[in-house]
Enzyme design. Structure first.
Site, PDB file in Angstrom:
ATOM      1  N   TRP A 279      65.485 -36.304  36.805  1.00 50.10           N
ATOM      2  CA  TRP A 279      64.213 -36.837  36.693  1.00 50.10           C
ATOM      3  C   TRP A 279      63.173 -35.579  36.909  1.00 50.10           C
ATOM      4  O   TRP A 279      62.018 -35.547  36.095  1.00 50.10           O
ATOM      5  CB  TRP A 279      63.961 -38.075  37.390  1.00 50.10           C
ATOM      6  CG  TRP A 279      62.560 -38.449  37.383  1.00 50.10           C
ATOM      7  CD1 TRP A 279      61.912 -39.025  36.385  1.00 50.10           C
ATOM      8  CD2 TRP A 279      61.513 -38.300  38.660  1.00 50.10           C
ATOM      9  NE1 TRP A 279      60.451 -39.263  36.669  1.00 50.10           N
ATOM     10  CE2 TRP A 279      60.144 -38.987  38.054  1.00 50.10           C
ATOM     11  CE3 TRP A 279      61.596 -37.886  39.763  1.00 50.10           C
ATOM     12  CZ2 TRP A 279      59.313 -39.073  38.993  1.00 50.10           C
ATOM     13  CZ3 TRP A 279      60.255 -37.909  40.655  1.00 50.10           C
ATOM     14  CH2 TRP A 279      59.241 -38.379  40.100  1.00 50.10           C
TER      15      TRP A 279
ATOM     16  N   ASP B  56      53.072 -38.188  48.682  1.00 51.31           N
ATOM     17  CA  ASP B  56      54.079 -38.630  49.457  1.00 51.31           C
ATOM     18  C   ASP B  56      54.007 -37.982  50.944  1.00 51.31           C
ATOM     19  O   ASP B  56      54.909 -38.247  51.776  1.00 51.31           O
ATOM     20  CB  ASP B  56      55.577 -38.385  48.769  1.00 51.31           C
ATOM     21  CG  ASP B  56      55.977 -37.153  48.531  1.00 51.31           C
ATOM     22  OD1 ASP B  56      54.997 -36.062  48.244  1.00 51.31           O
ATOM     23  OD2 ASP B  56      56.971 -36.645  48.469  1.00 51.31           O
TER      24      ASP B  56
ATOM     25  N   GLU C 178      60.387 -27.387  46.870  1.00 55.38           N
ATOM     26  CA  GLU C 178      59.712 -28.571  47.367  1.00 55.38           C
ATOM     27  C   GLU C 178      61.067 -29.566  47.951  1.00 55.38           C
ATOM     28  O   GLU C 178      60.605 -30.414  48.614  1.00 55.38           O
ATOM     29  CB  GLU C 178      58.837 -29.415  46.466  1.00 55.38           C
ATOM     30  CG  GLU C 178      59.489 -30.133  45.397  1.00 55.38           C
ATOM     31  CD  GLU C 178      58.430 -30.851  44.438  1.00 55.38           C
ATOM     32  OE1 GLU C 178      58.642 -32.057  44.210  1.00 55.38           O
ATOM     33  OE2 GLU C 178      57.455 -30.380  44.216  1.00 55.38           O
TER      34      GLU C 178
ATOM     35  N   ASP D 144      54.464 -28.047  36.051  1.00 58.46           N
ATOM     36  CA  ASP D 144      55.739 -28.480  36.768  1.00 58.46           C
ATOM     37  C   ASP D 144      56.767 -29.037  35.734  1.00 58.46           C
ATOM     38  O   ASP D 144      56.609 -30.105  35.198  1.00 58.46           O
ATOM     39  CB  ASP D 144      55.570 -29.684  37.768  1.00 58.46           C
ATOM     40  CG  ASP D 144      56.711 -30.051  38.669  1.00 58.46           C
ATOM     41  OD1 ASP D 144      57.763 -29.589  38.502  1.00 58.46           O
ATOM     42  OD2 ASP D 144      56.443 -30.963  39.495  1.00 58.46           O
TER      43      ASP D 144
ATOM     44  N   HIS E 220      59.879 -29.877  36.625  1.00 56.02           N
ATOM     45  CA  HIS E 220      60.547 -30.882  37.248  1.00 56.02           C
ATOM     46  C   HIS E 220      62.061 -31.108  37.225  1.00 56.02           C
ATOM     47  O   HIS E 220      62.663 -31.858  37.042  1.00 56.02           O
ATOM     48  CB  HIS E 220      60.091 -32.162  37.138  1.00 56.02           C
ATOM     49  CG  HIS E 220      59.955 -33.121  38.492  1.00 56.02           C
ATOM     50  ND1 HIS E 220      60.618 -34.246  38.618  1.00 56.02           N
ATOM     51  CD2 HIS E 220      59.066 -32.860  39.517  1.00 56.02           C
ATOM     52  CE1 HIS E 220      60.309 -34.738  39.846  1.00 56.02           C
ATOM     53  NE2 HIS E 220      59.518 -33.833  40.266  1.00 56.02           N
TER      54      HIS E 220
ATOM     55  N   ARG F  61      47.026 -27.988  38.079  1.00 58.20           N
ATOM     56  CA  ARG F  61      48.281 -28.037  37.475  1.00 58.20           C
ATOM     57  C   ARG F  61      48.123 -29.213  36.252  1.00 58.20           C
ATOM     58  O   ARG F  61      47.383 -30.171  36.223  1.00 58.20           O
ATOM     59  CB  ARG F  61      49.316 -28.854  38.500  1.00 58.20           C
ATOM     60  CG  ARG F  61      50.699 -29.083  37.887  1.00 58.20           C
ATOM     61  CD  ARG F  61      51.548 -29.766  38.972  1.00 58.20           C
ATOM     62  NE  ARG F  61      51.642 -31.216  38.563  1.00 58.20           N
ATOM     63  CZ  ARG F  61      52.583 -32.143  39.003  1.00 58.20           C
ATOM     64  NH1 ARG F  61      53.516 -31.531  39.826  1.00 58.20           N
ATOM     65  NH2 ARG F  61      52.196 -33.359  38.754  1.00 58.20           N
TER      66      ARG F  61
ATOM     67  N   GLU G 246      49.106 -27.300  47.182  1.00 53.76           N
ATOM     68  CA  GLU G 246      48.941 -28.253  46.435  1.00 53.76           C
ATOM     69  C   GLU G 246      48.098 -29.581  47.114  1.00 53.76           C
ATOM     70  O   GLU G 246      48.306 -29.524  48.231  1.00 53.76           O
ATOM     71  CB  GLU G 246      50.409 -29.182  45.965  1.00 53.76           C
ATOM     72  CG  GLU G 246      50.328 -30.169  45.034  1.00 53.76           C
ATOM     73  CD  GLU G 246      51.726 -30.752  44.876  1.00 53.76           C
ATOM     74  OE1 GLU G 246      51.591 -31.606  43.767  1.00 53.76           O
ATOM     75  OE2 GLU G 246      52.761 -30.454  45.506  1.00 53.76           O
TER      76      GLU G 246
ATOM     77  N   TYR H  27      57.429 -37.591  33.817  1.00 58.39           N
ATOM     78  CA  TYR H  27      57.188 -37.078  34.917  1.00 58.39           C
ATOM     79  C   TYR H  27      55.571 -36.371  35.013  1.00 58.39           C
ATOM     80  O   TYR H  27      55.299 -35.729  33.987  1.00 58.39           O
ATOM     81  CB  TYR H  27      58.000 -36.218  35.714  1.00 58.39           C
ATOM     82  CG  TYR H  27      57.560 -35.412  36.918  1.00 58.39           C
ATOM     83  CD1 TYR H  27      57.347 -36.182  38.165  1.00 58.39           C
ATOM     84  CD2 TYR H  27      56.682 -34.056  36.799  1.00 58.39           C
ATOM     85  CE1 TYR H  27      56.776 -35.742  39.304  1.00 58.39           C
ATOM     86  CE2 TYR H  27      56.116 -33.672  38.042  1.00 58.39           C
ATOM     87  CZ  TYR H  27      56.137 -34.477  39.063  1.00 58.39           C
ATOM     88  OH  TYR H  27      55.525 -33.921  40.355  1.00 58.39           O
TER      89      TYR H  27
ATOM     90  N   GLU I 127      56.849 -24.421  37.672  1.00 59.29           N
ATOM     91  CA  GLU I 127      57.551 -25.091  38.948  1.00 59.29           C
ATOM     92  C   GLU I 127      58.842 -25.594  38.553  1.00 59.29           C
ATOM     93  O   GLU I 127      58.968 -26.426  37.824  1.00 59.29           O
ATOM     94  CB  GLU I 127      56.540 -25.872  39.299  1.00 59.29           C
ATOM     95  CG  GLU I 127      57.082 -26.570  40.797  1.00 59.29           C
ATOM     96  CD  GLU I 127      55.854 -27.755  41.150  1.00 59.29           C
ATOM     97  OE1 GLU I 127      56.360 -28.484  41.741  1.00 59.29           O
ATOM     98  OE2 GLU I 127      54.869 -27.552  40.880  1.00 59.29           O
TER      99      GLU I 127
ATOM    100  N   ARG J  47      57.945 -23.168  47.662  1.00 58.21           N
ATOM    101  CA  ARG J  47      57.066 -24.484  47.992  1.00 58.21           C
ATOM    102  C   ARG J  47      57.566 -25.426  49.198  1.00 58.21           C
ATOM    103  O   ARG J  47      57.555 -26.740  48.986  1.00 58.21           O
ATOM    104  CB  ARG J  47      57.064 -25.053  46.360  1.00 58.21           C
ATOM    105  CG  ARG J  47      56.090 -24.298  45.534  1.00 58.21           C
ATOM    106  CD  ARG J  47      56.033 -25.116  44.397  1.00 58.21           C
ATOM    107  NE  ARG J  47      56.186 -26.606  44.098  1.00 58.21           N
ATOM    108  CZ  ARG J  47      55.261 -27.317  44.463  1.00 58.21           C
ATOM    109  NH1 ARG J  47      53.799 -26.729  44.939  1.00 58.21           N
ATOM    110  NH2 ARG J  47      55.265 -28.719  44.687  1.00 58.21           N
TER     111      ARG J  47
END
Length: 417
Positions: free
Chosen positions: A417, A331, A277, A225, A227, A162, A354, A174, A251, A298
């Site tokens: 964000w 995370d 996600e 991404d 985001h 990525r 990922e 980001y 993504e 995802r």
């Protein structure tokens, strides 16, 4: 005439009743929430309950509402307990509820594997592949330095990367952090505020990928991404501009609340789309999957109700040519990563996983048997998930408040964000 005699098996006598469940919050570099369940015969199972920036909400949900209901239940009744926690809550779904359910479900699969003496993937049907293809994160402040980062992943054997860089004219964005290996966006107790410009972004990203493809050729799998920061037409414009560089996926191009927007993107670009996600149930992605508006889903073990519910999502996706691409940022603790690998190795429609490496402190707190080799992650062959939490070491790292950033446009308007 043959008579079939029904025999009730009292599994409680086998010591599989749950006698203890505790929530462990630790911060070996970032916050993690872990549920540990223990049966009467001394077997234990662990589940990840981490919700980035809202960790204590899930910890309280588990401690105050879920743990008291688990004591005395048969740990082998995974489906029944899942339905009890889901239907019994009345206020269904949502990230806090589903993350709590996921922690219980994952811990019970861990116990089930230990009872069977098998790694969890064997209980899910066995291997569908030899290894799990993972992608790494190459991030840097500019294009020249990100090329070096991509090369380092290629040297390690990665087959997919990525790519995120800083954007000229913006102080931060980001995906780009001070620590390239252990990027963690939750960087302050209260949210930091970033400034965003869609115009700067749309101008920069195609130029970036032109240089990446020129450097690494056509076969390296490249991902990016967005985001959630674009409108459908902006995302369609980006997707079309990236078509010459053959991305594996774009993504989260738009916020997914208005899913009809993905149809508009589909009409204008062939760049594959990945999303999910932040989804926490099959209902969040049902339309996107069944209308074939996305190419990769995802959703994760920890945010989508555990192994039980994630497998349902992936089975639905398989019917519509949608492959898995599960979130795997830092995370998610090694407990979640271990569980994800057992699902990844078993499902027929696996796409990518990922993989952001954890800090040495995190790996010490969560000893695990999975390993990386030649671009693949391999699940543990130990019974259960093959991961645990060292509670003594976890106690050395107390909880530390940490929030995700927020975005504002250059005129001060709040933005995704």
């Amino acid at each position: 005439m043959t008579t079939i005699k029904s025999t009730h098996i009292n599994t409680s006598s086998r010591g599989v009743n749950i006698v203890n469940a505790r929530v462990i919050v630790t911060c070996p570099g970032r916050n993690f929430v872990t549920l540990k369940i223990e049966t009467a015969d001394g077997l234990t199972g662990v589940g990840d309950a981490t919700l980035n920036g809202r960790e204590l909400a899930v910890a309280a949900y588990l401690t105050e509402h879920v743990v008291p209901m688990l004591i005395g239940r048969d740990a082998t009744r995974i489906e029944d307990i899942w339905q009890f926690l889901y239907k019994g809550a009345y206020w269904r779904r949502g990230p806090v509820t589903m993350t709590a359910i996921a922690a219980v479900d994952t811990a019970l699969w861990d116990i089930k594997g230990k009872i069977a003496g098998l790694p969890v993937y064997q209980l899910l049907g066995g291997r569908s592949r030899e290894g799990v293809t993972v992608y790494g994160h190459a991030n840097a402040p500019d294009v020249e330095s990100v090329l070096s980062e991509i090369a380092s992943y290629v040297d390690l054997g990665y087959r997919a990367v990525r790519v995120q860089t800083g954007i000229p004219g913006l102080e931060s964005t980001y995906g780009v952090g001070g620590d390239k290996m252990f990027y963690e966006p939750a960087d302050a107790a209260l949210p930091t505020e970033n400034i965003w410009s869609t115009e700067h972004y749309l101008t920069h990203v195609p130029k970036m990928f032109a240089e990446v493809r020129a450097e690494f050729g056509p076969t390296l799998r490249l991902l990016h991404d967005v985001h959630h920061r674009l409108t459908p037409l902006e995302a369609a414009r980006l997707g079309r501009s990236l078509e010459p560089y053959a991305l594996t996926w774009m993504e989260d191009p738009v916020p997914a609340e208005l899913q009809e927007g993905f149809r508009l993107i589909r009409q204008h670009t062939t760049t594959p789309i990945a999303v999910g996600e932040v989804f926490n149930s099959i209902w969040d992605c049902q339309e996107l999957i069944t209308s074939q508006l996305i190419d990769y889903i995802r959703t994760t073990v920890v945010h989508a109700g555990g192994i039980t519910h994630l497998r349902r999502i992936f089975d639905l996706a398989a019917l519509y040519h949608v492959r898995s691409g599960s979130h795997g940022a830092t995370d998610l603790s090694p407990v979640c990563m271990a569980a994800a690998l057992h699902v990844d190795i078993a499902i027929p429609n696996f796409g990518l996983q990922e993989y952001m490496r954890h800090t040495p402190e995190t790996d010490e707190v969560f000893p695990h048997g999975y390993w990386f080799e030649g671009g693949y992650l391999h699940p543990s062959e130990e019974p259960g998930l093959g991961v645990d939490i060292d509670e003594e070491k976890a106690a050395r790292y107390p909880y530390r408040p940490a929030s995700l950033p927020v975005n504002r446009l250059q005129d001060g308007t709040m933005h995704s964000w």
